[in-house]
Design a protein around this motif. Structure first.
Motif, PDB file in Angstrom:
ATOM      1  N   ILE B 253      44.809  -9.173 -33.840  1.00 56.94           N
ATOM      2  CA  ILE B 253      43.690  -8.427 -34.412  1.00 56.94           C
ATOM      3  C   ILE B 253      43.822  -8.376 -35.920  1.00 56.94           C
ATOM      4  O   ILE B 253      42.870  -8.648 -36.656  1.00 56.94           O
ATOM      5  N   VAL B 254      45.023  -8.070 -36.389  1.00 62.20           N
ATOM      6  CA  VAL B 254      45.232  -7.938 -37.830  1.00 62.20           C
ATOM      7  C   VAL B 254      45.042  -9.277 -38.528  1.00 62.20           C
ATOM      8  O   VAL B 254      44.363  -9.365 -39.557  1.00 62.20           O
ATOM      9  N   SER B 255      45.586 -10.342 -37.929  1.00 62.53           N
ATOM     10  CA  SER B 255      45.423 -11.627 -38.616  1.00 62.53           C
ATOM     11  C   SER B 255      43.951 -12.042 -38.631  1.00 62.53           C
ATOM     12  O   SER B 255      43.472 -12.613 -39.612  1.00 62.53           O
ATOM     13  N   GLY B 256      43.244 -11.720 -37.550  1.00 57.22           N
ATOM     14  CA  GLY B 256      41.809 -12.008 -37.525  1.00 57.22           C
ATOM     15  C   GLY B 256      41.082 -11.188 -38.568  1.00 57.22           C
ATOM     16  O   GLY B 256      40.155 -11.659 -39.238  1.00 57.22           O
ATOM     17  N   VAL B 263      36.061 -13.196 -45.899  1.00 56.53           N
ATOM     18  CA  VAL B 263      34.640 -13.558 -45.843  1.00 56.53           C
ATOM     19  C   VAL B 263      33.787 -12.530 -46.583  1.00 56.53           C
ATOM     20  O   VAL B 263      32.872 -12.877 -47.328  1.00 56.53           O
ATOM     21  N   PHE B 264      34.088 -11.265 -46.390  1.00 61.27           N
ATOM     22  CA  PHE B 264      33.250 -10.211 -46.958  1.00 61.27           C
ATOM     23  C   PHE B 264      33.788  -9.669 -48.279  1.00 61.27           C
ATOM     24  O   PHE B 264      33.361  -8.615 -48.721  1.00 61.27           O
ATOM     25  N   SER B 265      34.720 -10.380 -48.891  1.00 63.15           N
ATOM     26  CA  SER B 265      35.350  -9.912 -50.139  1.00 63.15           C
ATOM     27  C   SER B 265      35.675  -8.432 -50.062  1.00 63.15           C
ATOM     28  O   SER B 265      35.362  -7.662 -50.966  1.00 63.15           O
ATOM     29  N   TYR B 266      36.256  -8.052 -48.985  1.00 63.68           N
ATOM     30  CA  TYR B 266      36.545  -6.639 -48.758  1.00 63.68           C
ATOM     31  C   TYR B 266      37.937  -6.356 -49.302  1.00 63.68           C
ATOM     32  O   TYR B 266      38.897  -7.002 -48.903  1.00 63.68           O
ATOM     33  N   PRO B 267      38.072  -5.419 -50.228  1.00 59.32           N
ATOM     34  CA  PRO B 267      39.307  -5.322 -51.012  1.00 59.32           C
ATOM     35  C   PRO B 267      40.496  -4.721 -50.255  1.00 59.32           C
ATOM     36  O   PRO B 267      41.148  -3.813 -50.737  1.00 59.32           O
ATOM     37  N   GLY B 268      40.786  -5.242 -49.105  1.00 60.54           N
ATOM     38  CA  GLY B 268      41.935  -4.744 -48.345  1.00 60.54           C
ATOM     39  C   GLY B 268      43.107  -5.689 -48.447  1.00 60.54           C
ATOM     40  O   GLY B 268      43.190  -6.517 -49.355  1.00 60.54           O
ATOM     41  N   LEU B 269      44.013  -5.594 -47.489  1.00 55.75           N
ATOM     42  CA  LEU B 269      45.243  -6.382 -47.537  1.00 55.75           C
ATOM     43  C   LEU B 269      44.971  -7.881 -47.389  1.00 55.75           C
ATOM     44  O   LEU B 269      45.653  -8.696 -48.000  1.00 55.75           O
ATOM     45  N   GLY B 270      44.003  -8.235 -46.575  1.00 55.20           N
ATOM     46  CA  GLY B 270      43.702  -9.648 -46.362  1.00 55.20           C
ATOM     47  C   GLY B 270      43.218 -10.288 -47.651  1.00 55.20           C
ATOM     48  O   GLY B 270      43.637 -11.385 -48.024  1.00 55.20           O
ATOM     49  N   LEU B 289      52.823  -9.299 -46.947  1.00 53.31           N
ATOM     50  CA  LEU B 289      53.275  -9.709 -45.613  1.00 53.31           C
ATOM     51  C   LEU B 289      54.161  -8.633 -44.993  1.00 53.31           C
ATOM     52  O   LEU B 289      54.046  -8.317 -43.807  1.00 53.31           O
ATOM     53  N   LEU B 290      55.029  -8.078 -45.844  1.00 50.55           N
ATOM     54  CA  LEU B 290      55.918  -7.042 -45.342  1.00 50.55           C
ATOM     55  C   LEU B 290      55.110  -5.845 -44.849  1.00 50.55           C
ATOM     56  O   LEU B 290      55.335  -5.321 -43.756  1.00 50.55           O
ATOM     57  N   LEU B 291      54.145  -5.434 -45.649  1.00 48.74           N
ATOM     58  CA  LEU B 291      53.341  -4.273 -45.272  1.00 48.74           C
ATOM     59  C   LEU B 291      52.571  -4.546 -43.978  1.00 48.74           C
ATOM     60  O   LEU B 291      52.475  -3.683 -43.098  1.00 48.74           O
ATOM     61  N   ILE B 292      52.052  -5.775 -43.842  1.00 51.33           N
ATOM     62  CA  ILE B 292      51.312  -6.113 -42.623  1.00 51.33           C
ATOM     63  C   ILE B 292      52.244  -6.039 -41.411  1.00 51.33           C
ATOM     64  O   ILE B 292      51.894  -5.476 -40.372  1.00 51.33           O
ATOM     65  N   ALA B 293      53.439  -6.590 -41.591  1.00 52.42           N
ATOM     66  CA  ALA B 293      54.404  -6.543 -40.489  1.00 52.42           C
ATOM     67  C   ALA B 293      54.703  -5.103 -40.097  1.00 52.42           C
ATOM     68  O   ALA B 293      54.705  -4.743 -38.909  1.00 52.42           O
ATOM     69  N   VAL B 294      54.934  -4.276 -41.113  1.00 50.13           N
ATOM     70  CA  VAL B 294      55.242  -2.874 -40.835  1.00 50.13           C
ATOM     71  C   VAL B 294      54.046  -2.186 -40.173  1.00 50.13           C
ATOM     72  O   VAL B 294      54.205  -1.416 -39.219  1.00 50.13           O
ATOM     73  N   ALA B 295      52.844  -2.511 -40.647  1.00 50.15           N
ATOM     74  CA  ALA B 295      51.645  -1.886 -40.087  1.00 50.15           C
ATOM     75  C   ALA B 295      51.464  -2.264 -38.616  1.00 50.15           C
ATOM     76  O   ALA B 295      51.129  -1.425 -37.776  1.00 50.15           O
ATOM     77  N   VAL B 296      51.718  -3.542 -38.315  1.00 54.13           N
ATOM     78  CA  VAL B 296      51.591  -3.982 -36.926  1.00 54.13           C
ATOM     79  C   VAL B 296      52.605  -3.250 -36.048  1.00 54.13           C
ATOM     80  O   VAL B 296      52.284  -2.772 -34.961  1.00 54.13           O
ATOM     81  N   LEU B 297      53.829  -3.147 -36.560  1.00 51.02           N
ATOM     82  CA  LEU B 297      54.858  -2.428 -35.811  1.00 51.02           C
ATOM     83  C   LEU B 297      54.450  -0.984 -35.584  1.00 51.02           C
ATOM     84  O   LEU B 297      54.591  -0.440 -34.483  1.00 51.02           O
ATOM     85  N   LEU B 298      53.932  -0.376 -36.635  1.00 51.36           N
ATOM     86  CA  LEU B 298      53.548   1.027 -36.547  1.00 51.36           C
ATOM     87  C   LEU B 298      52.421   1.210 -35.528  1.00 51.36           C
ATOM     88  O   LEU B 298      52.451   2.128 -34.698  1.00 51.36           O
ATOM     89  N   ALA B 299      51.444   0.306 -35.576  1.00 52.87           N
ATOM     90  CA  ALA B 299      50.323   0.388 -34.641  1.00 52.87           C
ATOM     91  C   ALA B 299      50.830   0.249 -33.207  1.00 52.87           C
ATOM     92  O   ALA B 299      50.441   0.985 -32.309  1.00 52.87           O
ATOM     93  N   ASN B 300      51.758  -0.698 -33.008  1.00 56.94           N
ATOM     94  CA  ASN B 300      52.357  -0.871 -31.694  1.00 56.94           C
ATOM     95  C   ASN B 300      53.056   0.394 -31.224  1.00 56.94           C
ATOM     96  O   ASN B 300      52.967   0.784 -30.072  1.00 56.94           O
ATOM     97  N   PHE B 301      53.765   0.989 -32.179  1.00 55.27           N
ATOM     98  CA  PHE B 301      54.498   2.197 -31.867  1.00 55.27           C
ATOM     99  C   PHE B 301      53.534   3.303 -31.428  1.00 55.27           C
ATOM    100  O   PHE B 301      53.774   4.001 -30.439  1.00 55.27           O
ATOM    101  N   LEU B 302      52.413   3.439 -32.148  1.00 51.52           N
ATOM    102  CA  LEU B 302      51.438   4.477 -31.805  1.00 51.52           C
ATOM    103  C   LEU B 302      50.849   4.224 -30.412  1.00 51.52           C
ATOM    104  O   LEU B 302      50.698   5.144 -29.616  1.00 51.52           O
ATOM    105  N   VAL B 303      50.522   2.955 -30.127  1.00 55.56           N
ATOM    106  CA  VAL B 303      49.964   2.631 -28.814  1.00 55.56           C
ATOM    107  C   VAL B 303      50.992   2.965 -27.728  1.00 55.56           C
ATOM    108  O   VAL B 303      50.656   3.497 -26.679  1.00 55.56           O
TER     109      VAL B 303
END
Ligand SMILES: Nc1ncnc2c1ncn2[C@@H]1O[C@H](COP(=O)(O)OP(=O)(O)O)[C@@H](O)[C@H]1O
Ligand SMILES: [Mg+2]
Lengths: 342, 317
Positions: B253-256, B263-270, B289-303
């Motif tokens: 989901i995050v990589s997508g 595409v939308f020039s949206y000023p986020g991590l991507g 990349l580090l932040l994305i990795a941590v975010a994915v881990l955190l999201a997994n943890f929450l789920v």
């Protein structure tokens, strides 16, 4: 509400599972359940016991349908009630204990919640705390520690789960509790405890029970009356002592002999052959292919029910038919099945 | 425990990867910096990022971890002299707003639709919804997003062409929310439309399997209200495998979603990641990349936490 001694009456009931192929899983069953009795229902697996219960609880699978006959519950045409009315009757009049307590309990909500939701569904004005108190005392009644209202199914032993199921089934003081192989999944010791529990609760609370099993010896120890099912039909009904001593249908006799008895040192005789196909049931008597006493007539004409003693020992077998029928010769070309080995 | 190990692995990979790249990242950086940035800053950066060539790899690794613990991710080249951590701090909320919201909405609507479709199996909704959403989910994302952008934003002008806010600076002040939602709507919509079918179909299948269980039969026998059977008995159990699926796909989901931002020039991590790559901004790239990795881990943890709340069977383990 009538005060007849009969609580439930099935008349000439037939159930079909529409296919293809169509399966007539219950065929012309007439049977009653009296108030306060334990009616045993025995038969090999696949003979239609669960289907009969499905019809009684009006919980047949989508492809199953009562195609013939009627069911009267406490004087009311049970099959004529609409869904809403049936829902009101469920659990307050008829409840269910099924074979696998593990699978019949919702794994993600607590035992107490599953007892109280039935209470609140039917008695919506019950205060929350009262409902939970009732759940606790129900558990106490079946000798499970009341603190288990907060437990989940996986935290209980098999015996405790089945006790919890029984507690749940009694939550609204139903007139009839249907138990479909309630002890089959349990080991022998626990099975004996549960049977004892059911018996003593039933003596105290006087509800009726339909006790379904393929274990004849179990029925001979618990049931007041016993009905024997074979290939979708009830072939013999009678009191426990009649079936124990004067079993008449060859199939019943075979069933009784097929379990070893500690006292009589009987060996496992069993019944040769396998149950017939329910898609294409045999012509005539459905048992004739396996019957050691079959006569020419058996493969041609289906036998009719016959009350042997005039007070409810009923048998469906040509051995006890009118002499007129027994003597009939098979019609030419219609007795193909009769010569086959069994 | 698992998360500790995974976090460590992510940190370490992040340390190793740049060092595996052809050429010395430090030299590349130096070459790029020459004449643009004052040498002192370069030295500071080298030390800060443990790229000091006079140290062994182990020493560099130690220094790297120490820097991380102080929240020091180095200084961005693209946004010089802003520290990487600050650049990321500005990008992260936008990603959370867009990706988290769109993903959760997609999951919730898809799951709910799956429940309803399965419950009324063979009904009107069940014969229409799965087909439509399977169709929309089969769109190639990039293509679909560009088409939406072209027609709905560029041609029709109903939506902004890019960015997450009007003007130069976004703020999460309450009065700004209509504007933020207006900017999030189209990119969010493309995410929801292309991902909802998966949730719907898997939930529908889980529901159908669950509805054959003995405890559903039992709930019917109890004469419970249909609604209670549908949610407390069927859906409550059927959602568990869907949650696992959700946890497993957070990475995808995050990589997508990074694509969405681009595409939308949206000023986020991507979007930040794209900038970092285009400018060979190694510190920023690493940090993102580090932040994305941590975010994915955190999201997994929450789920996982939520799963434990929903399934008592995994609780006492
Ligand atoms: N949903 C169904 N569709 C078609 N046939 C069924 C279905 N359920 C049961 N049957 C068939 O009906 C017969 C009776 O089954 P059942 O009532 O479960 O027997 P028992 O409970 O005595 O083991 C069997 O031949 C079985 O294969
Ligand atoms: Mg059965």
């Amino acid at each position: 509400m009538s005060h007849s001694s009969v609580l439930l009456q099935m008349e000439n009931l037939s159930v079909t599972y529409f296919g293809p192929p169509d399966v007539v899983a219950v065929h012309g069953v007439t049977l009653d359940v009296k108030r306060g009795e334990i009616l045993g229902l025995a038969g090999e697996s696949g003979c239609g016991k669960t289907t009969l219960i499905g019809a009684l609880t009006r919980l047949l699978p989508d492809n199953g349908e009562v195609t013939h006959g009627r069911i009267e519950f406490d004087g009311v045409d049970w099959l004529g009630l609409n869904e809403r009315e049936v829902d009101q009757w469920r659990w307050t009049r008829v409840s269910l204990v099924s074979q696998s307590a593990m699978n019949s309990l919702n794994p993600v909500i607590s035992i107490g919640e599953q007892i109280t939701d039935a209470i609140f569904a039917h008695e919506p004005r019950t205060p929350k705390a009262d409902g939970w108190d009732r759940a606790r005392s129900l558990l106490r009644m079946v000798e499970v520690d009341p603190s288990h209202v907060h437990s989940y199914a996986h935290e209980l032993s098999g015996g405790m789960r089945q006790r919890a199921m029984i507690a749940m089934a009694l939550a609204l003081k139903p007139d009839l509790v249907i138990m479909d192989e309630p002890t089959t999944a349990l080991d022998v010791v626990v099975q004996a405890q549960i049977i004892h529990e059911i018996r003593s609760l039933q003596e105290r609370l006087r509800f009726s029970v339909i006790f379904v099993t393929h274990d004849m010896s179990l029925l001979l120890s618990i049931a007041d009356r016993i009905a024997i099912m074979y290939a979708g039909e009830v072939v013999e009904v009678g009191t426990r002592s009649i079936l124990n001593h004067e079993a008449s249908h060859p199939y019943t006799r075979g069933l009784i002999q097929s379990f070893p008895s500690v006292f009589h040192q009987r060996t496992r005789a069993g019944i040769p052959g396998a149950p017939p196909s329910m898609v294409n049931p045999p012509s005539g008597c459905r048992f004739h292919g396996r019957c050691e006493e079959r006569m020419a007539v058996c493969s041609v004409y289906a036998p009719e029910d016959r009350d042997l003693d005039g007070i409810g020992h009923r048998v469906r077998c040509h051995l006890f038919g009118d002499s007129g029928i027994t003597d009939r010769q098979p019609l030419a070309g219609r007795g193909e099945g009769s010569g086959k080995s069994c | 425990m698992f998360y500790g190990v995974a976090l460590w692995a992510a940190l370490t990979l992040n340390f190793i990867l740049p060092r595996l790249m052809p050429g010395n990242p430090a030299e590349i950086l130096l070459a790029r910096f020459k004449g643009r940035v004052n040498p002192k800053a370069i030295d500071a950066f080298m030390v800060a990022f443990g790229l000091n060539q006079h140290h062994t790899l182990i020493q560099q690794y130690g220094a790297y971890l120490v820097q991380l613990m102080h929240g020091n991710l180095g200084i961005s080249i693209t946004y010089y002299p802003e520290p990487v951590i600050q650049v990321l701090g500005q990008a992260l909320p936008w990603t959370l707003l867009l990706i988290a919201m769109a993903t959760i909405i997609s999951f919730l609507i898809g799951t709910l639709a799956g429940i309803v479709a399965a419950w009324h199996r063979g009904g009107v909704f069940d014969s229409v919804a799965p087909g439509i959403f399977t169709f929309t989910s089969s769109f190639p994302y990039f293509w679909f997003a560009l088409i939406m952008l072209y027609f709905l934003a560029y041609k029709a002008g109903w939506f902004p062409i890019g960015s997450a806010y009007a003007g130069n600076h976004g703020s999460f002040a309450l009065s700004n929310w209509p504007d933020l939602l207006y900017h999030t709507a189209l990119p969010g919509f493309t995410i929801v439309v292309t991902s909802i079918g998966g949730w719907l179909l898997s939930m529908r299948n889980n529901m159908i399997t669950t509805m054959g269980q003995d405890y559903i039969h039992m709930a019917r026998a109890k004469g419970l209200a249909r609604r209670r059977i549908m949610y407390q008995y069927a859906a409550r159990n059927a959602i568990l495998p869907n949650m696992t699926g959700f946890a497993l796909s957070i990475g995808f989901i995050v990589s997508g979603a990074l694509l969405t931002e681009i595409v939308f020039s949206y000023p986020g991590l991507g979007y930040t990641l794209l900038q970092a790559v285009q400018n060979e901004d190694y510190p920023l790239l690493q940090g993102t990349l580090l932040l994305i990795a941590v975010a994915v881990l955190l999201a997994n943890f929450l789920v996982d936490l939520l799963y434990v709340r929903l399934d008592p069977r995994v609780r006492n383990q």
